[in-house]
Scaffold this active site. Structure first.
Site, PDB file in Angstrom:
ATOM      1  N   LEU A  71       6.210   2.324   6.746  1.00  0.00           N
ATOM      2  CA  LEU A  71       6.609   3.239   5.678  1.00  0.00           C
ATOM      3  C   LEU A  71       8.105   3.386   5.459  1.00  0.00           C
ATOM      4  O   LEU A  71       8.602   4.474   5.181  1.00  0.00           O
ATOM      5  CB  LEU A  71       5.996   4.632   5.916  1.00  0.00           C
ATOM      6  N   CYS A 128      -2.246   4.763   6.846  1.00  0.00           N
ATOM      7  CA  CYS A 128      -1.252   3.803   7.327  1.00  0.00           C
ATOM      8  C   CYS A 128      -1.424   3.620   8.835  1.00  0.00           C
ATOM      9  O   CYS A 128      -1.332   4.583   9.588  1.00  0.00           O
ATOM     10  CB  CYS A 128       0.160   4.276   7.026  1.00  0.00           C
ATOM     11  N   LYS A 163      -6.444   6.906  -0.407  1.00  0.00           N
ATOM     12  CA  LYS A 163      -6.581   5.564   0.180  1.00  0.00           C
ATOM     13  C   LYS A 163      -7.125   5.671   1.598  1.00  0.00           C
ATOM     14  O   LYS A 163      -6.544   6.343   2.458  1.00  0.00           O
ATOM     15  CB  LYS A 163      -5.229   4.846   0.188  1.00  0.00           C
TER      16      LYS A 163
END
Lengths: 299, 258
Positions: A71, A128, A163
């Site tokens: 990120l 993530c 997501k």
């Protein structure tokens, strides 16, 4: 023929770009007409600027690659003041991928993006695999996922896509939880947690040891998960994972995806998205499909 | 403007066991390429290779619409590229990255230091410098004579010096031990193995000489989108593909303890 809808979001065609693989879109402006895309999901954005993980951050694996970028981004403040002015007039749906380490951070970023007129949707990244705090931590338990989505839903008023991580026992359970918490759509899959070792040096290839696997190698897993989720929820599903061709995109749509995202394939051919759109149109003509919506979830 | 194009292989030349060159012809109008820029080559017909390979441009002939790549065989991707022959197509994304800063005035004293495949972009640079009225000193190093893929061609553009570890060609020792390295320069450009570039940059900065280094890294996108190829500069993580591959050594002070 190719128009689809994700909640209030109208896409000219189902083809979007996956976060982290397409920068802010401008990096690809020399190769394709960005206005042809159904949408662009820009790089994951957090509350503060992040340097990301140490390097090496990437290694090629059979039919895929592992990354542990973690990120790296300019932070929501600079996104709004410096990046947004450059991309706000792109003639496509610009969607911001939103990430954070705490519920407060997710809400802070989402509410700042909510104020930007030309960003019609966010993709809430609770998946993530490359950050220690938050990220996938929020996306692997139905309760945590529902909490963060519920909190963001209170401060974010446009189309909210969530997501999802494939690194779970039952992705359908997580999808149902975020649907219940107010998500307008779910996108899946984020990368699969993987690892590769340099046997000559006897150490992992990546500084972060593990990373997220993407590329054609993950496609069958992604298709299976899209199919499972599409049968579990009523909200539209955005499918991604290893899509390289129009045929791949059609496969995801038959499995239940209303739209799709192209990721790693952008690295191999920076003009691949437009080829996929053209290929889908040809496929529809060849098979007498007048509206792509006819094939969504037929399996 | 960046392009994706199928080039045609016009010529292939083996340079010792480890290196070869490919001269590639553009099918129509080739984009302008400046010294230090690179291309991303798609490797077809190899199951294990998915990502493109970043290769720096060795030479450009704008009139003929050709570019030349000097490739070192290091892994699966470059091994496959070594099998390609004349007439075959090679798909490139180009031109990528920032080239060498060319802000040197006519008659400046300039040193180019190359090692291994790192001498590739220095050839294009030497040619451009000579067009601008600068005759550089070109210092090329390698472990032995067989591992110096470019040498005599440099002589048309500047004064060539060679250093080999075993003394099989030129001065015996490291490039930084060659007498020409200690001379006074206005600017140094370097491309090659990291320890070499680090030693060159260290000496340059100590002597107050402006120094530009061309870094190498594994890459995915090549256009600054994926953030996989970063290097930890004094300005934070920067992409070698987009913010580089050429960096002013001043930006690498922290990373290289300069």
């Amino acid at each position: 023929m190719l128009e689809v809808k994700i909640h209030n979001l109208v896409l000219n065609n189902p083809v979007m770009t996956a976060s982290g693989t397409f920068g802010y879109g401008l990096e690809f402006a020399d190769f394709i007409d960005l206005s042809r895309l159904g949408g662009i999901v820009v790089k994951g954005t957090t509350g503060e600027r992040r340097q990301g993980n140490p390097y090496p951050r990437m290694v090629e694996t059979p039919s895929g690659m592992l990354n542990s970028v973690g990120l790296q981004n300019v932070g929501v403040g600079r996104f709004c003041s410096e990046v947004y002015p450059k991309i706000k007039d792109l003639k496509t749906n610009v969607i911001v991928n939103v990430s954070g380490s705490s519920i407060d951070e997710y809400c802070d970023v989402a509410s700042q993006i909510d104020a930007l007129d030309n960003i019609p949707a966010i993709e809430l990244n609770i998946s993530c695999p490359n950050v220690k705090c938050g990220g996938m931590g929020f996306g692997t338990s139905p309760d945590m996922a529902a909490q963060v989505v519920g909190a963001v839903r209170k401060v974010y008023h446009k189309t909210l896509i969530v997501k999802l991580s494939p690194n779970v026992t039952s992705i359908a359970e997580i999808a149902k939880a975020v649907e219940g918490a107010g998500a307008d759509s779910v996108s899946l899959i984020n990368t699969l947690l993987g690892m590769a070792i340099d046997i000559e040096r006897r150490r992992p290839f990546m500084a972060n040891v593990t990373g997220g696997l993407s590329g054609p190698a993950v496609k069958p897993v992604a298709v299976r998960m899209v199919w499972q989720v599409a049968h579990a929820v009523k909200i539209p599903v955005v499918g991604l994972g290893g899509i390289c061709t129009a045929e791949d995109a059609i496969e995801f749509m038959m499995a239940g995806a209303t739209a799709i995202e192209v990721g790693t394939a952008n690295f191999i051919d920076p003009a691949v998205t437009v080829k996929i759109i053209d290929g889908m149109e040809q496929w529809c003509k060849k098979h007498g499909v007048n509206d792509i919506n006819e094939i969504i979830g037929i399996i | 403007m960046k392009q994706v194009t199928d080039f045609i292989i016009e010529e292939r030349e083996q340079r010792g066991a480890q290196y070869f060159t490919l001269t590639l012809r553009h099918p129509s109008q080739m984009q302008k390429i400046v010294p230090g820029q690179f291309v991303e080559v798609r490797v077809d017909g190899c199951r294990e290779v998915m990502l493109r390979r970043p290769i720096s441009v060795h030479d450009v002939d704008e009139e003929r619409g050709t570019l030349k790549l000097l490739i070192q065989i290091v892994g699966r991707g470059t091994r496959r590229l070594a099998q390609l022959g004349v007439g075959e197509r090679l798909n490139l994304v180009y031109p990528l990255g920032n080239g060498f800063d060319l802000g040197v005035s006519e008659g400046s004293r300039v040193l180019l230091v190359g090692g291994g495949a790192g001498s590739a972009p220095l050839y294009h640079l030497a040619k451009e410098l000579s067009h601008r009225g600068v005759r550089p000193t070109i210092l090329i190093g390698g472990r032995n004579a067989g591992l110096i893929p470019v040498r005599d061609e440099f002589e048309q553009f500047g004064d060539l010096c060679i250093a080999t570890d075993d003394g099989s060609l030129g001065h015996r020792g490291l490039v930084t031990e060659h007498p020409c390295f200690a001379a006074s320069y206005d600017r140094i450009y370097t491309c090659g193995p990291t320890p070499m570039m680090k030693a060159v940059a260290q000496s340059a900065l100590q002597r107050g000489i402006e120094c530009y280094v061309s870094l190498e890294n594994m890459m995915a996108c090549g256009v600054g989108a994926c953030l996989c190829c970063v290097v930890d500069t004094d300005e934070g993580h920067l992409c070698v593909c987009k913010e580089g591959p050429v960096f002013n050594a001043e930006k690498l002070k922290k990373l290289w303890n300069l």
